[in-house]
Scaffold this active site. Structure first.
Site, PDB file in Angstrom:
ATOM      1  N   LYS A   1       0.761  -1.045  -0.063  1.00  0.00           N
ATOM      2  CA  LYS A   1      -0.040   0.030   0.083  1.00  0.00           C
ATOM      3  C   LYS A   1       0.770   1.252  -0.236  1.00  0.00           C
ATOM      4  O   LYS A   1       0.554   2.151  -0.871  1.00  0.00           O
ATOM      5  CB  LYS A   1      -0.912   0.023   1.218  1.00  0.00           C
ATOM      6  CG  LYS A   1      -1.460   1.492   1.449  1.00  0.00           C
ATOM      7  CD  LYS A   1      -2.570   1.220   2.764  1.00  0.00           C
ATOM      8  CE  LYS A   1      -1.678   1.470   4.134  1.00  0.00           C
ATOM      9  NZ  LYS A   1      -1.478   2.867   4.403  1.00  0.00           N
ATOM     10  N   ASN A   2       1.989   1.168   1.072  1.00  0.00           N
ATOM     11  CA  ASN A   2       2.483   2.453   1.195  1.00  0.00           C
ATOM     12  C   ASN A   2       3.881   2.829  -0.090  1.00  0.00           C
ATOM     13  O   ASN A   2       4.244   4.067  -0.148  1.00  0.00           O
ATOM     14  CB  ASN A   2       3.208   2.491   2.423  1.00  0.00           C
ATOM     15  CG  ASN A   2       2.389   2.706   3.563  1.00  0.00           C
ATOM     16  OD1 ASN A   2       1.141   3.023   3.402  1.00  0.00           O
ATOM     17  ND2 ASN A   2       2.655   2.367   4.854  1.00  0.00           N
TER      18      ASN A   2
ATOM     19  N   CYS B   1      -4.687  13.011  13.379  1.00  0.00           N
ATOM     20  CA  CYS B   1      -5.491  12.004  13.440  1.00  0.00           C
ATOM     21  C   CYS B   1      -5.279  11.007  14.493  1.00  0.00           C
ATOM     22  O   CYS B   1      -4.566  11.373  15.417  1.00  0.00           O
ATOM     23  CB  CYS B   1      -5.104  11.026  12.021  1.00  0.00           C
ATOM     24  SG  CYS B   1      -3.452  10.321  12.344  1.00  0.00           S
TER      25      CYS B   1
ATOM     26  N   ARG C   1       0.338  14.819  13.374  1.00  0.00           N
ATOM     27  CA  ARG C   1       1.151  14.519  12.110  1.00  0.00           C
ATOM     28  C   ARG C   1       1.398  15.900  11.322  1.00  0.00           C
ATOM     29  O   ARG C   1       0.584  15.911  10.206  1.00  0.00           O
ATOM     30  CB  ARG C   1       0.394  13.410  11.438  1.00  0.00           C
ATOM     31  CG  ARG C   1       0.342  12.093  11.996  1.00  0.00           C
ATOM     32  CD  ARG C   1      -0.175  11.176  11.301  1.00  0.00           C
ATOM     33  NE  ARG C   1       0.506  10.388  10.364  1.00  0.00           N
ATOM     34  CZ  ARG C   1       0.210   9.289   9.462  1.00  0.00           C
ATOM     35  NH1 ARG C   1      -1.151   8.813   9.787  1.00  0.00           N
ATOM     36  NH2 ARG C   1       1.088   8.817   8.523  1.00  0.00           N
ATOM     37  N   PRO C   2       2.251  16.653  11.606  1.00  0.00           N
ATOM     38  CA  PRO C   2       2.500  17.589  10.954  1.00  0.00           C
ATOM     39  C   PRO C   2       3.051  17.548   9.610  1.00  0.00           C
ATOM     40  O   PRO C   2       3.624  16.361   9.232  1.00  0.00           O
ATOM     41  CB  PRO C   2       3.483  18.459  11.744  1.00  0.00           C
ATOM     42  CG  PRO C   2       4.338  17.245  12.476  1.00  0.00           C
ATOM     43  CD  PRO C   2       3.303  16.299  12.660  1.00  0.00           C
TER      44      PRO C   2
ATOM     45  N   LEU D   1       7.879  19.281   7.365  1.00  0.00           N
ATOM     46  CA  LEU D   1       9.221  18.712   6.577  1.00  0.00           C
ATOM     47  C   LEU D   1       8.848  18.791   4.851  1.00  0.00           C
ATOM     48  O   LEU D   1       9.671  19.324   4.404  1.00  0.00           O
ATOM     49  CB  LEU D   1       9.571  17.492   7.071  1.00  0.00           C
ATOM     50  CG  LEU D   1      10.207  17.526   8.782  1.00  0.00           C
ATOM     51  CD1 LEU D   1      10.525  16.301   9.005  1.00  0.00           C
ATOM     52  CD2 LEU D   1      11.269  18.145   8.489  1.00  0.00           C
TER      53      LEU D   1
ATOM     54  N   ASP E   1       4.302   0.581  12.037  1.00  0.00           N
ATOM     55  CA  ASP E   1       3.222   0.020  11.446  1.00  0.00           C
ATOM     56  C   ASP E   1       2.987  -1.507  11.861  1.00  0.00           C
ATOM     57  O   ASP E   1       2.045  -2.115  11.658  1.00  0.00           O
ATOM     58  CB  ASP E   1       2.920   0.120  10.004  1.00  0.00           C
ATOM     59  CG  ASP E   1       3.114   1.703   9.563  1.00  0.00           C
ATOM     60  OD1 ASP E   1       2.517   2.331  10.599  1.00  0.00           O
ATOM     61  OD2 ASP E   1       3.283   1.867   8.418  1.00  0.00           O
TER      62      ASP E   1
ATOM     63  N   ARG F   1      -8.859  -0.320   4.879  1.00  0.00           N
ATOM     64  CA  ARG F   1      -8.044   0.460   4.138  1.00  0.00           C
ATOM     65  C   ARG F   1      -6.539   0.106   3.621  1.00  0.00           C
ATOM     66  O   ARG F   1      -5.988   0.433   2.626  1.00  0.00           O
ATOM     67  CB  ARG F   1      -7.749   1.812   4.974  1.00  0.00           C
ATOM     68  CG  ARG F   1      -8.885   2.597   5.457  1.00  0.00           C
ATOM     69  CD  ARG F   1      -8.539   3.813   6.392  1.00  0.00           C
ATOM     70  NE  ARG F   1      -7.460   4.309   5.761  1.00  0.00           N
ATOM     71  CZ  ARG F   1      -6.587   5.177   6.245  1.00  0.00           C
ATOM     72  NH1 ARG F   1      -6.853   5.435   7.652  1.00  0.00           N
ATOM     73  NH2 ARG F   1      -5.628   5.845   5.634  1.00  0.00           N
TER      74      ARG F   1
HETATM   75  N1  EPU Z   1       6.802  14.186  10.912  1.00  0.00           N
HETATM   76  C1  EPU Z   1       7.039  15.628  11.085  1.00  0.00           C
HETATM   77  N2  EPU Z   1       6.917  16.366  10.163  1.00  0.00           N
HETATM   78  C2  EPU Z   1       6.431  16.258   8.900  1.00  0.00           C
HETATM   79  C3  EPU Z   1       6.434  14.906   8.598  1.00  0.00           C
HETATM   80  C4  EPU Z   1       6.358  14.039   9.668  1.00  0.00           C
HETATM   81  O1  EPU Z   1       7.455  15.970  12.357  1.00  0.00           O
HETATM   82  O2  EPU Z   1       6.651  17.172   8.088  1.00  0.00           O
HETATM   83  C5  EPU Z   1       7.175  13.450  12.101  1.00  0.00           C
HETATM   84  C6  EPU Z   1       5.712  12.398  12.167  1.00  0.00           C
HETATM   85  O3  EPU Z   1       4.704  13.150  13.022  1.00  0.00           O
HETATM   86  C7  EPU Z   1       5.888  10.968  12.594  1.00  0.00           C
HETATM   87  C8  EPU Z   1       7.446  11.029  11.823  1.00  0.00           C
HETATM   88  O4  EPU Z   1       7.783  12.192  11.560  1.00  0.00           O
HETATM   89  O5  EPU Z   1       6.327  11.358  13.859  1.00  0.00           O
HETATM   90  C9  EPU Z   1       7.322   9.967  10.690  1.00  0.00           C
HETATM   91  O6  EPU Z   1       6.132  10.317   9.909  1.00  0.00           O
HETATM   92  P1  EPU Z   1       6.445  10.367   8.357  1.00  0.00           P
HETATM   93  O7  EPU Z   1       6.336  11.557   7.575  1.00  0.00           O
HETATM   94  O8  EPU Z   1       7.510   9.266   7.865  1.00  0.00           O
HETATM   95  O9  EPU Z   1       4.921   9.421   7.985  1.00  0.00           O
HETATM   96  P2  EPU Z   1       4.130   9.612   6.715  1.00  0.00           P
HETATM   97  O10 EPU Z   1       5.010   9.581   5.525  1.00  0.00           O
HETATM   98  O11 EPU Z   1       2.970  10.570   6.849  1.00  0.00           O
HETATM   99  C10 EPU Z   1       4.156   6.737   6.177  1.00  0.00           C
HETATM  100  C11 EPU Z   1       3.180   5.814   5.966  1.00  0.00           C
HETATM  101  C12 EPU Z   1       2.793   5.613   7.517  1.00  0.00           C
HETATM  102  C13 EPU Z   1       3.882   5.162   8.552  1.00  0.00           C
HETATM  103  C14 EPU Z   1       4.758   6.175   8.498  1.00  0.00           C
HETATM  104  C15 EPU Z   1       6.076   5.765   9.270  1.00  0.00           C
HETATM  105  C16 EPU Z   1       2.064   5.938   4.072  1.00  0.00           C
HETATM  106  C17 EPU Z   1       0.880   6.293   3.221  1.00  0.00           C
HETATM  107  N3  EPU Z   1       2.059   6.369   5.262  1.00  0.00           N
HETATM  108  O12 EPU Z   1       3.465   8.054   6.802  1.00  0.00           O
HETATM  109  O13 EPU Z   1       1.699   4.078   7.384  1.00  0.00           O
HETATM  110  O14 EPU Z   1       3.378   4.792   9.856  1.00  0.00           O
HETATM  111  O15 EPU Z   1       5.357   6.582   7.047  1.00  0.00           O
HETATM  112  O16 EPU Z   1       6.742   4.648   8.663  1.00  0.00           O
HETATM  113  O17 EPU Z   1       3.395   5.672   3.770  1.00  0.00           O
HETATM  114  C18 EPU Z   1       0.203   2.773   7.797  1.00  0.00           C
HETATM  115  O18 EPU Z   1       0.266   2.208   6.796  1.00  0.00           O
HETATM  116  O19 EPU Z   1      -0.835   2.394   8.795  1.00  0.00           O
HETATM  117  C19 EPU Z   1       0.769   4.122   8.167  1.00  0.00           C
HETATM  118  C20 EPU Z   1       0.261   4.672   9.016  1.00  0.00           C
END
Ligand code: EPU
Length: 447
Positions: A38-39, A132, A137-138, A141, A323, A415
């Site tokens: 999925k990801n 969420c 989840r900011p 970055l 995850d 999902r």
């Molecule tokens: N973070 C920041 N600033 C940002 C973005 C992220 O501080 O601008 C923080 C987040 O709050 C978190 C950490 O950095 O503490 C990591 O977040 P990341 O951005 O890596 O998460 P994501 O890219 O939004 C993807 C997966 C998630 C998975 C995370 C971590 C997808 C669609 N989602 O999310 O998957 O948990 O990476 O590996 O790829 C799931 O599949 O159930 C799921 C939640």
């Protein structure tokens, strides 16, 4: 004349929702193929915005999140169709820069259309995906990375307005308080693919899904190097072309099935699982006494002995994935002794605690740490899945528990897992899906 009454059929006027019913205590035996990730699929689908050619994606998982991304892309002028049971055909990117609120709000993953829209159409309007159930989840970055490439971005009234005449390569560091950002790295990589000059992403995410995106982009003619390391370099090109590509197997789905066998007992072959993407996940299960071995193109998992307690922390790749934390937690409930988990990515990812305790588990949680005191058995109960991974964990708990477990919030499980109950039934689980009256739980978003 008497008052006219409307006679409702028994279910009319009532919201029907799916729930999963599990009768625990049956070991699992057989073969399960692992679906595409999925990801990995979500950002690769968004990358279809980078070319007007047709892109064909094999091993696309048929999931609700993938359908949501397909709808977002259609709203942005991309044609998206299923060309086979697991093959998506995307193409003909036209115009449109505004992603619809009702779709974006369903899924955090929708943020990854931002980079491609900026790179090809010069602007993007995207409702903020927001916080969420996993906690804050900011997207600072993502914004920092795209601004470094020259985009003008402002966030007003929960909406992102982004604009760029021409993106230019730059050096950007994507380190955050909990490691790098997976989708942030994807956004910058996709935008940089068509930017002028060279982009260097420091502290890039190393996840296999990020590597898969880089392989996909390169297959389309991009020049991305270093994916899978902390420093990714992207040399911008003028345009990308269409390609046929196969998405990698879903390591989180494979890890969920490893944990399912560890919870229920038995022996199952996971076809197509990639152990090289799952080292830390496999290692922690082995420490608990779960037997896992590679066999050709498959992983064979078996559990015969009692589970041993462990301590572990989740971390960005190559660490133990966040995850998979809720699913392994089910095993810690049943291990002989005390275990501890430190959540290193989402300090608030503990929605499973109250639900598993309802099933007889003994878990306490403080800050980012959960402490488990193993019990001899879990007992079936009515529980609710507030998010995808906790939903999967509750199914696993149901497989291990005595008696009947009824899980609501199944739309969350859908999902990220295709027909989970059918696949578990095919290896001997007593598990069914049925419709029931809506319990009034709020819809949640995550992933
Ligand atoms: N973070 C920041 N600033 C940002 C973005 C992220 O501080 O601008 C923080 C987040 O709050 C978190 C950490 O950095 O503490 C990591 O977040 P990341 O951005 O890596 O998460 P994501 O890219 O939004 C993807 C997966 C998630 C998975 C995370 C971590 C997808 C669609 N989602 O999310 O998957 O948990 O990476 O590996 O790829 C799931 O599949 O159930 C799921 C939640």
């Amino acid at each position: 004349m008497g008052e006219r009454r409307t006679v409702l059929a028994p279910t009319e006027g009532i919201d029907l929702m799916d729930e999963i019913v599990v009768h625990g205590g049956r070991p699992l035996h057989g073969v399960m193929p692992i679906n595409g990730s999925k990801n990995a699929a979500l950002p690769i689908m968004a990358a279809a915005l980078l070319t007007t050619d047709t892109t064909v994606l094999h091993k696309s998982p048929r999931l609700r999140d993938v359908e949501t991304m397909a709808q977002i892309l259609r709203a942005l002028g991309v044609s998206v169709d299923w060309a086979g049971p697991q093959t998506l055909k995307l193409g003909g990117a036209a115009s449109g820069v505004t992603a619809p609120l009702d779709l974006v709000s369903q899924m955090r993953g929708s943020i990854c259309v931002l980079g491609p829209l900026l790179a090809t159409r010069g602007s993007a309007v995207l409702p903020l995906p927001g916080g969420c159930v996993l906690g804050k989840r900011p997207i600072d970055l993502h914004i920092k990375g795209l601004r470094a490439l020259g985009a003008k971005i402002r966030v007003r009234k929960s909406c992102i307005y982004a604009h760029a005449r021409r993106l230019r390569g730059a050096r950007v560091n994507l380190a955050g308080p909990h490691g790098s950002t997976v989708l942030g790295t994807a956004n910058v990589m996709m935008a940089a693919a068509l930017a002028e000059g060279q982009t260097v992403i420091e502290e890039a995410a190393c996840e296999p899904e990020t590597q898969d995106l880089a392989h996909f982009l390169n297959a389309c003619g991009a020049r991305v190097s270093g994916a899978g390391t902390r420093t990714v370099t992207v040399d911008g090109v003028e345009c990308l072309h269409g390609v046929e590509y196969s998405i990698i197997p879903d390591r989180i789905e494979a890890g969920t099935f490893l944990a399912a066998v560890a919870a229920a007992g038995g022996a199952v072959t996971l076809e197509g699982a990639r152990p090289e993407h799952m080292r830390a996940n496999i290692e922690v299960l082995e420490r608990m006494g779960v037997e896992i071995r590679a066999h050709g193109d498959a992983l064979v998992v078996a559990r015969s002995e009692t589970l041993k307690p462990v301590e572990f922390a989740t971390a960005p790749y190559p660490g133990i994935p966040t995850d998979i934390h809720p699913q392994i937690s089910v095993l810690l409930c049943l291990a002989e002794g005390s275990s501890t988990v430190h959540e290193g990515v989402y300090p608030r990812r503990f929605t499973y605690v109250s639900e598993l305790n309802r099933m007889g588990a003994r878990i306490s949680h403080r800050g980012a740490i959960a402490a488990f005191q193993g019990v001899r058995a879990l007992r079936g109960a009515a529980v609710h899945a507030p998010d995808l991974r906790t939903g999967a964990a509750l199914v696993l708990a149901g497989l291990a528990a005595h008696g009947r477990t009824v899980i609501t919030g199944v739309d969350q499980i859908d999902r990220g897992h295709q027909a989970l109950e059918q696949r578990l039934r095919s290896v001997g689980a007593d598990i069914n899906r049925r419709q029931s009256e809506a319990a009034g739980y709020p819809a949640r978003k995550s992933a």
